[in-house]
Design a protein around this motif. Structure first.
Motif, short mmCIF file in Angstrom:
data_model
loop_
_atom_site.label_atom_id
_atom_site.label_comp_id
_atom_site.label_asym_id
_atom_site.label_seq_id
_atom_site.Cartn_x
_atom_site.Cartn_y
_atom_site.Cartn_z
N MET A 5 0.94 -1.18 0.13
CA MET A 5 -0.03 0.09 0.07
C MET A 5 0.80 1.08 -0.18
O MET A 5 1.77 1.41 0.70
CB MET A 5 -0.73 -0.29 1.20
CG MET A 5 -1.82 1.26 1.69
SD MET A 5 -2.75 1.17 2.91
CE MET A 5 -3.89 -0.10 2.53
N THR A 6 0.61 2.33 -0.78
CA THR A 6 1.45 3.41 -0.96
C THR A 6 0.47 4.59 -0.56
O THR A 6 -0.58 4.44 -0.84
CB THR A 6 2.04 3.43 -2.29
OG1 THR A 6 0.88 3.52 -3.19
CG2 THR A 6 3.14 2.43 -2.65
N PRO B 55 5.59 4.48 1.12
CA PRO B 55 5.13 3.66 1.64
C PRO B 55 3.97 4.16 2.66
O PRO B 55 4.03 5.26 3.22
CB PRO B 55 5.93 2.97 2.45
CG PRO B 55 7.21 3.40 1.68
CD PRO B 55 7.20 4.56 1.10
N ARG C 178 2.22 -4.15 6.18
CA ARG C 178 1.84 -4.14 4.88
C ARG C 178 2.53 -3.60 3.88
O ARG C 178 3.23 -4.18 2.78
CB ARG C 178 0.46 -3.76 4.59
CG ARG C 178 0.00 -4.19 3.05
CD ARG C 178 -1.51 -4.02 3.11
NE ARG C 178 -1.99 -4.10 1.69
CZ ARG C 178 -2.99 -4.00 1.44
NH1 ARG C 178 -4.13 -3.97 1.89
NH2 ARG C 178 -3.32 -4.44 -0.23
N ALA C 179 2.97 -2.38 4.08
CA ALA C 179 3.81 -1.39 3.22
C ALA C 179 5.24 -2.11 3.21
O ALA C 179 5.94 -2.20 2.16
CB ALA C 179 3.72 -0.06 3.70
N GLU D 279 5.18 -5.29 1.13
CA GLU D 279 5.34 -4.89 -0.42
C GLU D 279 6.60 -4.40 -0.76
O GLU D 279 7.07 -4.79 -1.97
CB GLU D 279 4.14 -3.70 -0.80
CG GLU D 279 2.77 -4.49 -0.50
CD GLU D 279 1.83 -3.51 -0.59
OE1 GLU D 279 1.80 -2.26 -0.58
OE2 GLU D 279 0.39 -3.95 -0.47
N GLN E 145 8.88 -7.35 -1.13
CA GLN E 145 8.60 -8.21 -2.29
C GLN E 145 8.90 -7.44 -3.68
O GLN E 145 9.61 -7.84 -4.29
CB GLN E 145 7.20 -8.39 -2.53
CG GLN E 145 6.65 -9.20 -3.44
CD GLN E 145 5.27 -9.40 -3.58
OE1 GLN E 145 4.57 -8.87 -2.67
NE2 GLN E 145 4.68 -10.46 -4.24
N THR E 146 8.99 -6.06 -3.65
CA THR E 146 9.20 -5.36 -4.88
C THR E 146 10.99 -5.24 -4.98
O THR E 146 11.45 -5.57 -6.21
CB THR E 146 9.04 -3.65 -4.82
OG1 THR E 146 7.49 -3.66 -4.83
CG2 THR E 146 9.53 -3.03 -5.99
#
Length: 92
Positions: free
Chosen positions: A1-2, A8, A19-20, A23, A26-27
């Motif tokens: 989520m951004t 972030p 969550r950020a 993510e 993962q990126t």
């Protein structure tokens, strides 16, 4: 989520949310795995702890062959200099 601007999303404390962070991790993992260049990480003892597919293509050794061992791309006559550089980097 951004958040707006691609930053972030953060929690009420201002820290990035779990969550950020997930993510972002993962990126980053995807970018490193897909990088055309070698990305190699070492532990504090100078052993290879990460070897991406770019390193496999560049040097010819699979990650299974190098993980946990010394850097195969450093010639034996330069090994002590490499270890000294690792210690110096960690100390600073």
């Amino acid at each position: 989520m951004t958040a707006p601007g691609g930053r972030p999303a953060s929690s009420a404390s201002g820290a990035p949310s779990a969550r950020a962070l997930g993510e972002a991790e993962q990126t980053l993992r995807m970018l490193v795995e897909q990088a055309p260049l070698a990305v190699i990480a070492f532990d504090l003892d100078g052993r290879v702890s990460y070897w991406n597919p770019g390193a496999e293509r560049l040097f010819g050794w699979s990650s299974d062959e190098v993980l946990g061992g010394g850097p195969p791309h450093v010639p034996p006559e330069s090994q002590s200099e490499f270890e000294s550089n690792v210690r110096s980097t960690v100390a600073n």
